[in-house]
Design a protein around this motif. Structure first.
Motif, PDB file in Angstrom:
ATOM      1  N   ALA A 177       0.309  -0.992   0.247  1.00  0.00           N
ATOM      2  CA  ALA A 177      -0.310  -0.264  -0.221  1.00  0.00           C
ATOM      3  C   ALA A 177       0.521   1.517  -0.090  1.00  0.00           C
ATOM      4  CB  ALA A 177      -1.226   0.211   0.968  1.00  0.00           C
ATOM      5  N   PRO A 178      -0.017   2.356  -0.337  1.00  0.00           N
ATOM      6  CA  PRO A 178       0.962   3.703  -0.163  1.00  0.00           C
ATOM      7  C   PRO A 178       1.749   4.260   0.944  1.00  0.00           C
ATOM      8  CG  PRO A 178      -0.657   3.390  -2.415  1.00  0.00           C
ATOM      9  CD  PRO A 178      -0.651   2.300  -0.969  1.00  0.00           C
ATOM     10  N   LEU A 179       2.667   4.411   1.227  1.00  0.00           N
ATOM     11  CA  LEU A 179       2.503   5.139   2.866  1.00  0.00           C
ATOM     12  C   LEU A 179       2.278   6.739   2.335  1.00  0.00           C
ATOM     13  CD1 LEU A 179       6.727   4.172   2.844  1.00  0.00           C
ATOM     14  CD2 LEU A 179       4.508   2.994   4.496  1.00  0.00           C
ATOM     15  N   VAL A 180       2.038   7.401   3.350  1.00  0.00           N
ATOM     16  CA  VAL A 180       0.924   8.575   3.512  1.00  0.00           C
ATOM     17  C   VAL A 180       1.931   9.614   4.632  1.00  0.00           C
ATOM     18  CG1 VAL A 180      -0.355   9.511   4.079  1.00  0.00           C
ATOM     19  CG2 VAL A 180      -1.395   7.478   3.322  1.00  0.00           C
ATOM     20  N   LEU A 182      13.045   4.158  -1.431  1.00  0.00           N
ATOM     21  CA  LEU A 182      12.158   3.252  -0.663  1.00  0.00           C
ATOM     22  C   LEU A 182      11.163   2.277  -1.196  1.00  0.00           C
ATOM     23  CD1 LEU A 182      10.083   5.290   2.422  1.00  0.00           C
ATOM     24  CD2 LEU A 182      11.989   3.955   2.271  1.00  0.00           C
ATOM     25  N   GLY A 183      11.024   2.640  -3.114  1.00  0.00           N
ATOM     26  CA  GLY A 183      11.138   1.561  -3.879  1.00  0.00           C
ATOM     27  C   GLY A 183       9.549   1.792  -3.975  1.00  0.00           C
ATOM     28  N   LEU A 195      11.845  -0.799   8.185  1.00  0.00           N
ATOM     29  CA  LEU A 195      11.811   0.643   7.118  1.00  0.00           C
ATOM     30  C   LEU A 195      11.284   1.641   7.920  1.00  0.00           C
ATOM     31  CD1 LEU A 195       9.945   1.414   4.815  1.00  0.00           C
ATOM     32  CD2 LEU A 195       7.866   1.109   5.917  1.00  0.00           C
ATOM     33  N   ALA A 196      11.205   1.069   9.044  1.00  0.00           N
ATOM     34  CA  ALA A 196      11.236   2.478  10.252  1.00  0.00           C
ATOM     35  C   ALA A 196      13.046   3.035  10.185  1.00  0.00           C
ATOM     36  CB  ALA A 196      10.664   2.598  11.108  1.00  0.00           C
ATOM     37  N   LEU A 228      17.556   6.785   5.632  1.00  0.00           N
ATOM     38  CA  LEU A 228      17.701   8.265   4.751  1.00  0.00           C
ATOM     39  C   LEU A 228      17.381   9.610   5.047  1.00  0.00           C
ATOM     40  CD1 LEU A 228      15.208   6.422   2.089  1.00  0.00           C
ATOM     41  CD2 LEU A 228      17.259   6.787   2.048  1.00  0.00           C
ATOM     42  N   LEU A 229      16.675   9.868   6.123  1.00  0.00           N
ATOM     43  CA  LEU A 229      16.616  11.503   6.899  1.00  0.00           C
ATOM     44  C   LEU A 229      17.683  12.310   7.606  1.00  0.00           C
ATOM     45  CD1 LEU A 229      13.305  11.706   8.596  1.00  0.00           C
ATOM     46  CD2 LEU A 229      13.647  11.870   5.928  1.00  0.00           C
ATOM     47  N   VAL A 230      18.311  11.320   8.297  1.00  0.00           N
ATOM     48  CA  VAL A 230      19.643  12.091   8.823  1.00  0.00           C
ATOM     49  C   VAL A 230      20.477  12.422   7.255  1.00  0.00           C
ATOM     50  CG1 VAL A 230      21.370  11.007  10.583  1.00  0.00           C
ATOM     51  CG2 VAL A 230      18.649  10.912  10.774  1.00  0.00           C
ATOM     52  N   GLY A 231      20.289  10.935   6.980  1.00  0.00           N
ATOM     53  CA  GLY A 231      21.582  10.934   5.810  1.00  0.00           C
ATOM     54  C   GLY A 231      21.629  11.999   4.642  1.00  0.00           C
TER      55      GLY A 231
END
Length: 278
Positions: free
Chosen positions: A18-21, A48-49, A223-224, A230-233
């Motif tokens: 399902a899409p992430l929101v 995340l693909g 996933l978390a 990804l954010l911190v990098g």
């Protein structure tokens, strides 16, 4: 429900997922929010693909409804929102703006007002941004007022639609003081709307951890962790730095629940009857 799909990035995702929101709180108006965070949403979606939908809300009430019903897989909101939803969401990161990962609440006045101490705000009109759930623009400034011996009945409280408008209202002499974050005066949306040299900080709180990013507690740990990484990098490569610049940020820092204990202490002082989950 007052939520609006602001944009989407669609990779070649597995059909079964399902899409992430990703929900963003109404710190700024919806169109600008989409412009600022659209590149971040597209980047996360690609890395995340899977499809990721960026969602905004028309106001704080509509946004909070989305939080309460766990409509967001990833959510960016204020510190008060997080501590109230810590039973539903797990904090993974915090904003860094202007090179710092902490912020302070502040009271502003016009330089020509003659007001030089917080105690002089007794009987005056104070404009706060957003509503009573605005951590930087209501709760922390209210804490400053309490420390100076002023309770809500001692001054007139009015609210603007969002934090930037609280400072802009002060600039136009629509109130005697404004409650907002200490860095609000440096935001481009504020600098473009007013002469910031006409206002000043009357007082500031202790510095606390910046605005949080969280994920649903039932999100798989792998996933978390990937989203946090990804954010911190982002600050480590050119594409990430461009995404940060568009979002008017300088970086992300990793965050954990205990980082928001100082906020819990202040919230309890301002709202002693509020039950805060852990």
């Amino acid at each position: 429900m007052g939520l609006a799909l602001a944009g989407r990035a669609i990779p070649e995702a597995r059909a079964s997922e399902a899409p992430l929101v990703m929900g963003i709180f109404p710190r700024r108006q919806a169109t600008l929010t989409n412009e600022l965070y659209g590149p971040l949403a597209a980047y996360l979606s690609r890395e995340l693909g899977r499809e990721l939908r960026l969602v905004t809300a028309k106001d704080f009430d509509a946004f909070w409804e989305g939080v309460e019903h766990r409509r967001f897989d990833i959510v960016h909101y204020n510190q008060f929102h997080y501590v109230r939803s810590a039973d539903k969401y797990r904090v993974i990161a915090h904003n860094e703006e202007f090179g710092t990962g902490t912020v302070a609440g502040a009271l502003y006045v016009r330089k020509d007002s003659g007001i030089t101490s917080i105690s002089q705000l007794r009987g005056r009109k104070i404009v706060f941004g957003g509503g009573t759930d605005a951590m930087m623009s209501y709760i922390l400034p209210s804490y400053l007022l309490l420390q100076a011996g002023l309770k809500p009945a001692d001054y007139e409280t009015v609210f603007s639609k969002n934090p930037p408008n609280s400072l802009i209202s002060l600039y136009h002499s629509q109130a005697d003081a404004s409650g907002a974050g200490d860095i609000l005066i440096d935001l481009p949306v504020v600098r473009e709307a007013m002469d910031t040299n006409t206002v000043m900080h009357l007082g500031m709180t202790e510095r606390v951890k910046h605005l949080p990013w969280a994920v649903r507690k039932d999100m798989p740990q792998a996933l978390a962790t990937r989203i946090q990484t990804l954010l911190v990098g982002l600050g480590k490569h050119d594409e990430g730095r461009a995404i940060l610049a568009r979002a008017e940020m300088t970086g992300f820092g990793a965050a954990r629940d205990a980082d928001y204990d100082p906020h819990r202490r202040i919230i309890h002082k301002v709202m002693p009857d509020l039950v805060i989950p852990r």
